[in-house]
Design an enzyme around this catalytic site. Structure first.
Site, PDB file in Angstrom:
ATOM      1  N   ASN A  62      47.170   3.094 -44.238  1.00 52.88           N
ATOM      2  CA  ASN A  62      47.211   3.803 -42.963  1.00 52.88           C
ATOM      3  C   ASN A  62      47.513   2.807 -41.850  1.00 52.88           C
ATOM      4  O   ASN A  62      47.228   1.627 -42.006  1.00 52.88           O
ATOM      5  CB  ASN A  62      45.836   4.424 -42.664  1.00 52.88           C
ATOM      6  CG  ASN A  62      45.532   5.608 -43.540  1.00 52.88           C
ATOM      7  OD1 ASN A  62      46.385   6.413 -43.835  1.00 52.88           O
ATOM      8  ND2 ASN A  62      44.282   5.686 -43.975  1.00 52.88           N
ATOM      9  N   LYS A  70      35.101   9.570 -36.225  1.00 50.34           N
ATOM     10  CA  LYS A  70      34.642   9.910 -37.565  1.00 50.34           C
ATOM     11  C   LYS A  70      33.445  10.873 -37.495  1.00 50.34           C
ATOM     12  O   LYS A  70      33.368  11.835 -38.261  1.00 50.34           O
ATOM     13  CB  LYS A  70      34.236   8.619 -38.268  1.00 50.34           C
ATOM     14  CG  LYS A  70      34.181   8.773 -39.729  1.00 50.34           C
ATOM     15  CD  LYS A  70      34.806   7.585 -40.390  1.00 50.34           C
ATOM     16  CE  LYS A  70      35.086   7.914 -41.818  1.00 50.34           C
ATOM     17  NZ  LYS A  70      35.853   6.902 -42.480  1.00 50.34           N
ATOM     18  N   GLU A 115      31.747   1.050 -41.390  1.00 51.64           N
ATOM     19  CA  GLU A 115      33.118   1.527 -41.187  1.00 51.64           C
ATOM     20  C   GLU A 115      34.027   0.418 -40.664  1.00 51.64           C
ATOM     21  O   GLU A 115      33.736  -0.213 -39.646  1.00 51.64           O
ATOM     22  CB  GLU A 115      33.058   2.681 -40.170  1.00 51.64           C
ATOM     23  CG  GLU A 115      34.380   3.289 -39.824  1.00 51.64           C
ATOM     24  CD  GLU A 115      34.959   4.126 -40.945  1.00 51.64           C
ATOM     25  OE1 GLU A 115      34.196   4.595 -41.807  1.00 51.64           O
ATOM     26  OE2 GLU A 115      36.183   4.292 -40.963  1.00 51.64           O
ATOM     27  N   ASP A 116      35.123   0.204 -41.366  1.00 46.63           N
ATOM     28  CA  ASP A 116      36.176  -0.707 -40.900  1.00 46.63           C
ATOM     29  C   ASP A 116      35.688  -2.125 -40.594  1.00 46.63           C
ATOM     30  O   ASP A 116      36.079  -2.730 -39.583  1.00 46.63           O
ATOM     31  CB  ASP A 116      36.923  -0.093 -39.707  1.00 46.63           C
ATOM     32  CG  ASP A 116      37.916   0.985 -40.165  1.00 46.63           C
ATOM     33  OD1 ASP A 116      38.013   1.219 -41.387  1.00 46.63           O
ATOM     34  OD2 ASP A 116      38.594   1.580 -39.319  1.00 46.63           O
ATOM     35  N   ASP A 153      32.323   3.959 -46.182  1.00 47.17           N
ATOM     36  CA  ASP A 153      33.345   4.971 -46.459  1.00 47.17           C
ATOM     37  C   ASP A 153      34.672   4.345 -46.879  1.00 47.17           C
ATOM     38  O   ASP A 153      35.377   4.903 -47.713  1.00 47.17           O
ATOM     39  CB  ASP A 153      33.541   5.879 -45.247  1.00 47.17           C
ATOM     40  CG  ASP A 153      34.519   6.974 -45.562  1.00 47.17           C
ATOM     41  OD1 ASP A 153      34.262   7.728 -46.520  1.00 47.17           O
ATOM     42  OD2 ASP A 153      35.567   7.064 -44.900  1.00 47.17           O
ATOM     43  N   ASP A 154      35.002   3.182 -46.302  1.00 48.34           N
ATOM     44  CA  ASP A 154      36.282   2.546 -46.677  1.00 48.34           C
ATOM     45  C   ASP A 154      36.283   2.197 -48.156  1.00 48.34           C
ATOM     46  O   ASP A 154      37.325   2.225 -48.805  1.00 48.34           O
ATOM     47  CB  ASP A 154      36.502   1.245 -45.890  1.00 48.34           C
ATOM     48  CG  ASP A 154      36.441   1.505 -44.409  1.00 48.34           C
ATOM     49  OD1 ASP A 154      37.137   2.411 -43.953  1.00 48.34           O
ATOM     50  OD2 ASP A 154      35.652   0.823 -43.732  1.00 48.34           O
ATOM     51  N   ARG A 170      38.434  -4.668 -38.802  1.00 49.74           N
ATOM     52  CA  ARG A 170      39.587  -4.189 -39.587  1.00 49.74           C
ATOM     53  C   ARG A 170      39.747  -2.695 -39.354  1.00 49.74           C
ATOM     54  O   ARG A 170      39.383  -1.874 -40.181  1.00 49.74           O
ATOM     55  CB  ARG A 170      39.392  -4.511 -41.079  1.00 49.74           C
ATOM     56  CG  ARG A 170      40.673  -4.559 -41.873  1.00 49.74           C
ATOM     57  CD  ARG A 170      40.710  -3.523 -42.995  1.00 49.74           C
ATOM     58  NE  ARG A 170      40.611  -2.158 -42.491  1.00 49.74           N
ATOM     59  CZ  ARG A 170      40.143  -1.115 -43.172  1.00 49.74           C
ATOM     60  NH1 ARG A 170      39.696  -1.270 -44.380  1.00 49.74           N
ATOM     61  NH2 ARG A 170      40.105   0.097 -42.642  1.00 49.74           N
ATOM     62  N   TYR A 223      41.171  11.974 -34.877  1.00 50.43           N
ATOM     63  CA  TYR A 223      41.036  10.862 -35.822  1.00 50.43           C
ATOM     64  C   TYR A 223      42.428  10.341 -36.160  1.00 50.43           C
ATOM     65  O   TYR A 223      43.297  10.318 -35.300  1.00 50.43           O
ATOM     66  CB  TYR A 223      40.219  11.320 -37.052  1.00 50.43           C
ATOM     67  CG  TYR A 223      39.602  10.130 -37.754  1.00 50.43           C
ATOM     68  CD1 TYR A 223      38.745   9.282 -37.061  1.00 50.43           C
ATOM     69  CD2 TYR A 223      39.914   9.816 -39.057  1.00 50.43           C
ATOM     70  CE1 TYR A 223      38.223   8.139 -37.665  1.00 50.43           C
ATOM     71  CE2 TYR A 223      39.388   8.689 -39.670  1.00 50.43           C
ATOM     72  CZ  TYR A 223      38.544   7.861 -38.968  1.00 50.43           C
ATOM     73  OH  TYR A 223      38.042   6.732 -39.563  1.00 50.43           O
TER      74      TYR A 223
HETATM   75  P1  NAI Z   1      41.903  -5.074 -46.813  1.00 54.15           P
HETATM   76  O1  NAI Z   1      42.409  -5.882 -45.678  1.00 54.15           O
HETATM   77  O2  NAI Z   1      40.537  -5.286 -47.324  1.00 54.15           O
HETATM   78  O3  NAI Z   1      42.894  -5.249 -48.054  1.00 54.15           O
HETATM   79  C1  NAI Z   1      44.274  -5.385 -47.969  1.00 54.15           C
HETATM   80  C2  NAI Z   1      44.705  -6.123 -49.235  1.00 54.15           C
HETATM   81  O4  NAI Z   1      46.116  -6.093 -49.330  1.00 54.15           O
HETATM   82  C3  NAI Z   1      44.278  -7.585 -49.240  1.00 54.15           C
HETATM   83  O5  NAI Z   1      43.763  -7.899 -50.510  1.00 54.15           O
HETATM   84  C4  NAI Z   1      45.581  -8.314 -48.981  1.00 54.15           C
HETATM   85  O6  NAI Z   1      45.601  -9.611 -49.536  1.00 54.15           O
HETATM   86  C5  NAI Z   1      46.558  -7.403 -49.694  1.00 54.15           C
HETATM   87  N1  NAI Z   1      47.940  -7.606 -49.288  1.00 54.15           N
HETATM   88  C6  NAI Z   1      48.431  -7.925 -48.081  1.00 54.15           C
HETATM   89  N2  NAI Z   1      49.761  -8.056 -48.148  1.00 54.15           N
HETATM   90  C7  NAI Z   1      50.112  -7.805 -49.419  1.00 54.15           C
HETATM   91  C8  NAI Z   1      51.349  -7.797 -50.099  1.00 54.15           C
HETATM   92  N3  NAI Z   1      52.478  -8.074 -49.481  1.00 54.15           N
HETATM   93  N4  NAI Z   1      51.331  -7.487 -51.405  1.00 54.15           N
HETATM   94  C9  NAI Z   1      50.197  -7.210 -52.049  1.00 54.15           C
HETATM   95  N5  NAI Z   1      49.002  -7.218 -51.458  1.00 54.15           N
HETATM   96  C10 NAI Z   1      48.961  -7.506 -50.147  1.00 54.15           C
HETATM   97  O7  NAI Z   1      42.078  -3.573 -46.382  1.00 54.15           O
HETATM   98  P2  NAI Z   1      41.450  -2.303 -47.100  1.00 54.15           P
HETATM   99  O8  NAI Z   1      40.182  -1.901 -46.479  1.00 54.15           O
HETATM  100  O9  NAI Z   1      41.448  -2.514 -48.555  1.00 54.15           O
HETATM  101  O10 NAI Z   1      42.503  -1.192 -46.683  1.00 54.15           O
HETATM  102  C11 NAI Z   1      43.834  -1.286 -47.130  1.00 54.15           C
HETATM  103  C12 NAI Z   1      44.639  -0.121 -46.607  1.00 54.15           C
HETATM  104  O11 NAI Z   1      44.149   1.061 -47.171  1.00 54.15           O
HETATM  105  C13 NAI Z   1      44.586   0.069 -45.087  1.00 54.15           C
HETATM  106  O12 NAI Z   1      45.879   0.335 -44.608  1.00 54.15           O
HETATM  107  C14 NAI Z   1      43.723   1.236 -44.901  1.00 54.15           C
HETATM  108  O13 NAI Z   1      44.085   1.993 -43.760  1.00 54.15           O
HETATM  109  C15 NAI Z   1      44.002   2.009 -46.159  1.00 54.15           C
HETATM  110  N6  NAI Z   1      42.914   2.898 -46.468  1.00 54.15           N
HETATM  111  C16 NAI Z   1      43.234   4.194 -46.701  1.00 54.15           C
HETATM  112  C17 NAI Z   1      42.276   5.107 -46.897  1.00 54.15           C
HETATM  113  C18 NAI Z   1      42.696   6.495 -47.186  1.00 54.15           C
HETATM  114  O14 NAI Z   1      43.749   6.894 -46.843  1.00 54.15           O
HETATM  115  N7  NAI Z   1      41.888   7.299 -47.815  1.00 54.15           N
HETATM  116  C19 NAI Z   1      40.870   4.739 -46.804  1.00 54.15           C
HETATM  117  C20 NAI Z   1      40.615   3.322 -46.628  1.00 54.15           C
HETATM  118  C21 NAI Z   1      41.623   2.445 -46.461  1.00 54.15           C
END
Ligand code: NAI
Length: 544
Positions: A401, A168, A239-240, A262-263, A150, A97
């Site tokens: 991530n 997963k 997922e994603d 899960d996200d 995504r 993963y």
């Molecule tokens: P998403 O694409 O829905 O959200 C990203 C957000 O960040 C958007 O609202 C975007 O406008 C904002 N953004 C982009 N550039 C920015 C900046 N310069 N300043 C402030 N905000 C900014 O993605 P999602 O699903 O919310 O995931 C976000 C991150 O969280 C990913 O990298 C994902 O891998 C990580 N994640 C981590 C998890 C974990 O470690 N447990 C689980 C799920 C997601």
């Protein structure tokens, strides 16, 4: 024997990953199953096979090669594959993963070896049930489905996103014992907007722009209906998906079928678990927390909502609680005058516009910051110093991530906070020594949540997956963190104990499912026994 699988004999048996034992077929089995002469003569044991795989893996020098080697193993001998994974779940997780799976998804069309799971292209509209029926297992309990838009923080990877459901589901089994034959990875291919993919002659998905709107929604509906008809006991885990699809899909189905994202919910739960454990270090109350999120996507709003609901369970109104969870997006703090999407609105506050994150920290005085922006390095020295100035033990969770997107490293957080940060990240960081003190950074990995959630849902045949179940899961994870871990800053259970921790969490969730009348099986006296008895243990005994 697994009742769903037709018993093969002879050479075909060695090509059936669910029944194949390779060199571990006994003399008697070799005789009875026409295998004599088809294998090296001396039968071996599963343990020896596991050792042999470890030896073979040690000869490979990069993680993608190891990933490919392991997926080939999964395609030829499932029992051995899971025995290997379960011999060291923490060690194998980064290979099957994140982070390796990210690279595997990016290179999917170039490294594709063996088919696994079901692909549903939108060109097969009206035929989804027929395509799903081609999956050989008739009892499916767990489906992980993506549309590849995504993938992790890597964006639109089209059909290559299939690596995520496959990886997963391997963790559902390896980390909580969800039986692998009941799991189905699904890829919904509605096209890709990634030009690099559609221009690549090796691309394996539909070469068309992503279908949106009503046609997309109708295709998702068709998928959900087909699943309900074919696999009425199953749970669908989204997922994603891009946030503008993820949130409405979850809203549409969460009260109708057994489903979760899960996200959104798993992430929220693991972050809440981190906060519960952090409170054990700081000695503060949940209702005293104020969290400022960097990013306002599906992860941020999901975490903010679950923390709010948990705060509401401790006495605040939901409205008061939401006001303590603030979002700072790409255009600044979300205030009532910001342009925003529907799912972000509950978290908009009355405040003057703030376009600078440090200024927002100074104005709002959060007790913690959570990075879910997908943009690396935004938790810079000024940010960490600003939050450390306000808090004795600031909560700092850079969750984006993979590692290359993390808002800061563990070392930066500990160094710039002078060792006071309560830190956890989305991707793993090695232990660090700062100011003479050794810290073991925790990984807020959803793996603490989704495998036990899957196990509890499977064991109880739950009708629904509720937010309360994720709060129960978060508390159960935090309970598993020993004082010796807290002393070195580790706020999640050691991943080396993931299976034990998962069974504990699954038992707690199962208890809640029974309490709320959501189970479709009678409640047994001993819940932990129910979970332990249902858990898959890789063994050849099971198949013959
Ligand atoms: P998403 O694409 O829905 O959200 C990203 C957000 O960040 C958007 O609202 C975007 O406008 C904002 N953004 C982009 N550039 C920015 C900046 N310069 N300043 C402030 N905000 C900014 O993605 P999602 O699903 O919310 O995931 C976000 C991150 O969280 C990913 O990298 C994902 O891998 C990580 N994640 C981590 C998890 C974990 O470690 N447990 C689980 C799920 C997601």
């Amino acid at each position: 024997m697994n009742v769903n699988v037709v018993v093969d004999k002879g050479y075909a048996l060695l090509r059936n990953p669910q029944l194949n034992k390779g060199s571990a077929f006994s003399d008697a089995e070799r005789h009875a199953l026409a295998l004599e002469g088809l294998l090296p003569p001396v039968p071996t044991t599963l343990d020896h096979q596991v050792s042999r795989i470890h030896v073979q893996l040690a000869t490979l020098d990069n993680d993608l090669q190891k990933y490919l080697f392991l997926s080939d193993l999964q395609a030829r001998n499932e029992t051995l594959y899971y025995a290997v994974l379960m011999s060291d779940p923490a060690g194998f997780m980064p290979l099957v993963y994140t982070p390796t799976v990210g690279e595997a998804c990016q290179k999917f069309d170039h490294i594709f070896h063996a088919a696994r799971g079901v692909y549903l292209p939108i060109s097969a509209k009206g035929q989804v049930k027929r395509l799903l029926s081609n999956w050989p297992q008739k009892d499916v309990r767990f489906i992980v489905v993506t549309d590849g838009e995504r993938i992790l923080g890597l964006g639109d990877l089209g059909v290559g996103g299939m690596g995520i459901p496959i990886g997963k589901l391997a963790l559902y089994t390896a980390c909580a014992g969800v039986p692998p034959e009941l799991c189905l990875p699904v890829m919904i291919d509605v096209g890709t907007n990634n030009a690099a993919l559609s221009d690549d002659p090796l691309y394996l998905g539909l070469r068309q722009p992503r279908v949106r709107g009503e046609q997309y929604e109708a295709f998702i509906d068709e998928f959900v209906e087909a699943v309900q008809e074919l696999y009425p006991k199953s749970c669908i885990q989204w997922e994603d998906f891009a946030n503008f699809n993820a949130v409405p899909i979850l809203e549409k189905y969460r009260d109708r079928i057994c489903t979760y994202n899960d996200d959104i919910q798993g992430t929220a739960s693991v972050a809440l678990a981190g906060i519960y454990a952090a409170l054990r270090i700081s000695g503060q109350k949940l209702t005293d927390q104020r969290v400022l999120f960097l990013g306002a996507g599906s992860a941020a709003t999901g975490i903010a909502e679950l923390i709010s609901q948990a705060m509401a369970m401790e006495g605040l109104t939901l409205e008061q609680a939401r006001k303590r969870n603030n979002l700072f997006d790409i255009n600044g703090l979300l205030t009532s005058s910001s342009k925003m999407m529907e799912f972000q609105k509950p978290f908009a506050i009355e405040h003057e516009p703030l376009g600078d994150f440090v200024a927002a920290i100074k104005a709002l005085k959060p007790t913690g910051i959570i990075g879910v922006s997908t943009v690396p390095k935004l938790f810079n020295q000024k940010v960490i110093e600003a939050i450390s100035e306000i808090n004795d033990r600031p909560i700092i969770f850079p969750y984006s991530n993979p590692t290359s997107r993390s808002e800061c490293t563990a070392e930066e957080a500990y160094a710039w906070s002078k060792g006071r940060a309560i830190f956890a990240s989305g991707s793993p960081f090695p232990p660090v020594t700062v100011g003479g003190k050794r810290f073991v950074p925790g990984q807020g990995n959803n793996v603490y949540i989704f495998p036990p959630m899957g196990m509890a849902v499977y064991a109880t045949e739950a009708r629904r997956v509720t937010d309360q179940m994720f709060i129960v899961a978060a508390k159960a994870v935090a309970e598993q963190v020993g004082q010796e871990s807290l002393d070195v800053g580790l706020i999640y259970p050691p991943q080396s104990r993931i299976l034990t921790a998962s069974l504990h969490v699954a038992t707690a969730i199962a208890g809640h499912i029974f309490e709320r009348g959501l189970a479709r099986v009678p409640r047994p006296d001993d819940l932990s026994r129910l979970i332990a008895e249902k858990a898959y243990v890789p063994s050849y005994g099971r198949n013959c």
